[in-house]
Design a protein around this motif. Structure first.
Motif, short mmCIF file in Angstrom:
data_model
loop_
_atom_site.label_atom_id
_atom_site.label_comp_id
_atom_site.label_asym_id
_atom_site.label_seq_id
_atom_site.Cartn_x
_atom_site.Cartn_y
_atom_site.Cartn_z
N ALA A 39 88.86 55.14 -5.54
CA ALA A 39 89.73 54.46 -4.58
C ALA A 39 91.14 55.02 -4.57
O ALA A 39 91.99 54.56 -3.78
N LEU A 367 89.32 48.29 -4.87
CA LEU A 367 89.60 48.47 -3.44
C LEU A 367 90.75 49.44 -3.26
O LEU A 367 91.75 49.35 -3.97
N GLN A 370 95.25 49.90 0.78
CA GLN A 370 95.36 49.18 2.05
C GLN A 370 94.31 48.09 2.17
O GLN A 370 94.58 46.99 2.68
N GLN A 371 93.11 48.34 1.67
CA GLN A 371 92.07 47.32 1.67
C GLN A 371 92.43 46.18 0.73
O GLN A 371 92.17 45.01 1.03
N PHE A 372 93.03 46.51 -0.41
CA PHE A 372 93.44 45.47 -1.35
C PHE A 372 94.51 44.57 -0.72
O PHE A 372 94.44 43.34 -0.84
N ALA A 374 94.99 44.00 2.41
CA ALA A 374 94.33 43.18 3.43
C ALA A 374 93.54 42.05 2.77
O ALA A 374 93.52 40.91 3.28
N TYR A 375 92.91 42.34 1.64
CA TYR A 375 92.13 41.32 0.93
C TYR A 375 93.04 40.21 0.41
O TYR A 375 92.68 39.02 0.47
#
Length: 528
Positions: A39, A367, A370-372, A374-375
């Motif tokens: 990641a 993650l 950026q996904q983290f 968003a999460y």
């Protein structure tokens, strides 16, 4: 009314179960680190420092006892530092040992295989353990030593022969002594445990001559680090004082500190470990273990008064998970509707497993950034940091895994652009051990010289013969450089959007230090 003492179940079946859970724990940590590296996360700031310390083995360091440096040396020797899963394998194995010992503690407290399984599941999904067992540090080993101490005390209380008492006091002494060589905070654990024992009938165990032998073992094993402290005028005390007065750490008020315990352990596990504390304090079958419940009532306010970081209590909790599981299974077995109660426990276990998948991104960086982020927005939760600092996109624990290779590469580019005569006498000065560690560990492939710094133990390693005639200085601004050097040139700027703000640095080429570096070296000491 006299307490009813538990009858111990056969150990062999619990040993096999505990080993299976331990292997699962190691697998989770290894897979987590493989996913984290995929990641985009890299080596952690402190790991760089520990690796450098591992190349300078000693009986002590400014901010830690020697065991973590030895751990780093073994990891680098066996596996190198390119792959996170192998660099951190010893910590993953320590996590496996923690889970294994949780099962054994459940057995020692009178639990069966189901109690051991529930206790180990609780520890397996606990956020703080997933985090600390996922990096190379002393924090992964700390619970193992504390748990061995707790297990030894339980078995001493249960011992039926002088030989058993002797053996378990020896286990206690060796475990506590090694804990001192790993992290000094074990002193507070031992003080709180001693107070708890003295305030309960368990104090009878202190009358044994093997208790004195255990104390001697602790002193003997911890002595090399103590002598190092004496020889270096107790730098750790100076460092601790500096940290305390600097305002570096977040100082939580009592209620916030207690709330932080619930969050770091995963809120879903609270029913389990709080039940364990209550059972140890009030359960009829827990009479001989009452000191463990009293210990928590002593230790928690003790750490609040000391303004400790919230995770400093983490090594103490597995015994409460074990006690809680024993209490729950005892509750289920003692009633006519035991099937219904066992069903409720099974449903709770499913809830813990589900919660693991929900909360694991906050403990293991599986993650991409950026996904983290968003999460975080989706679940409406952002983990707090334990240090005061400027706002950063990622939690500090994750942010400190970014920017180091980029920094080392840019320093190397500037260094290798220097004329040959300058390269031969140019030193690289860094303001903290993360930057210096990046030069020493990640810059080695570029043939960079060893960094110099006044931060933590780098101060003791000195200026390494550099005079200050030519220095590359890595810091955020020119600050006082124009007053200290005859000329200063800004050669490069390093900035990673996910790194901590104070790691957005410039690389300055400085010439003509106005005083010899050896003369000004005492002024660069930076212990905080």
């Amino acid at each position: 009314m006299e307490s009813t003492q538990p009858t111990l179940k056969p150990l062999h079946a619990i040993l096999r179960l505990s080993l299976a859970f331990a292997c699962l724990k190691v697998l989770i940590q290894v897979l987590g680190n493989i996913l984290a590296q995929h990641a985009g996360y890299g080596i952690f700031r402190d790991e760089l420092y520990y690796l450098v310390c591992g190349r300078h083995l000693a009986f002590g360091y400014v901010d830690q006892p020697p065991l973590v440096a030895l751990q780093a040396r073994i990891s680098e020797t066996l596996f190198g530092h390119e792959h996170l899963w192998s660099l951190r394998l010893l910590s993953a194995l320590a996590g496996g040992a923690k889970v294994f010992l949780t099962g054994i503690l459940a057995w020692a407290l009178g639990g069966d295989r189901r109690a051991a399984a529930l206790a180990m599941l609780g520890v397996l999904v606990t956020g703080v353990y997933l985090g600390i067992d996922g990096i190379l540090s002393m924090n992964s080993l700390d619970p193992v030593f504390w748990m061995l101490c707790a297990l030894a005390l339980i078995r001493i209380v249960q011992s039926q022969s002088s030989a058993q008492v002797r053996n378990w006091w020896i286990v206690f002494g060796v475990s506590a002594g090694l804990a001192f060589q790993n992290k000094d905070s074990v002193a507070f654990y031992l003080i709180a445990m001693l107070v708890a024992i003295l305030f309960t009938p368990t104090r009878r165990i202190l009358a044994s001559r093997w208790f004195a032998v255990s104390v001697l073992l602790i002193v003997a094993i911890a002595m090399p680090n103590f002598l190092w402290q004496v020889a270096h005028h107790f730098p750790t005390l100076e460092w601790l004082h500096n940290v305390q007065v600097s305002g570096k750490n977040v100082d939580l008020p009592p209620l916030a500190f207690i709330k932080a315990q619930l969050i770091m352990l995963n809120p879903l596990t609270a029913l389990l470990w709080i039940s364990g504390v209550a059972w140890l304090l009030f359960g009829r079958q827990a009479g001989q273990f009452r000191f463990l419940g009293v210990f928590y009532l002593v230790f928690l306010p003790f750490m609040i008064l000391l303004h400790a970081k919230d995770y400093y209590l983490a090594p103490a909790y597995p015994v409460f998970f074990a006690a809680g599981a024993v209490a729950w299974l005892s509750w289920a077995a003692a009633r006519a509707n035991s099937r219904l109660r066992l069903g409720a426990i099974a449903a709770y276990a499913v809830l813990l497993i589900t919660g693991f998948f929900v909360f694991v991104p906050f403990s293991i960086p599986v993650l991409p950034p950026q996904q983290f982020l968003a999460y975080e927005r989706v679940v409406h939760f952002a983990p707090g940091d334990t240090e005061n600092h400027a706002a950063s996109p990622l939690p500090q624990f994750y942010a400190d895994m970014f920017g180091w290779q980029q920094m080392a590469d840019e320093i190397a580019r500037v260094y290798n652009s220097l004329p040959a005569a300058d390269k031969a006498r140019a030193g690289i000065f860094c303001n903290n051990y993360g930057e210096a560690g990046a030069v020493d560990i990640l810059g080695a492939k570029h043939h960079l010289p060893q960094a110099i710094s006044g931060h933590q133990n780098f101060y003791f390693w000195g200026p390494r013969g550099y005079t200050g005639d030519v220095l590359l200085v890595v810091q955020r601004s020119r600050s006082d450089l124009d007053q200290e050097f005859a000329s200063v040139t800004d050669m490069a700027h390093v900035e990673n959007p996910y790194a901590m703000p104070y790691e957005h640095v410039h690389i300055y080429l400085c010439r003509g230090l106005r005083k010899p570096l050896a003369t000004v070296w005492p002024a660069v000491k930076n212990w905080h």
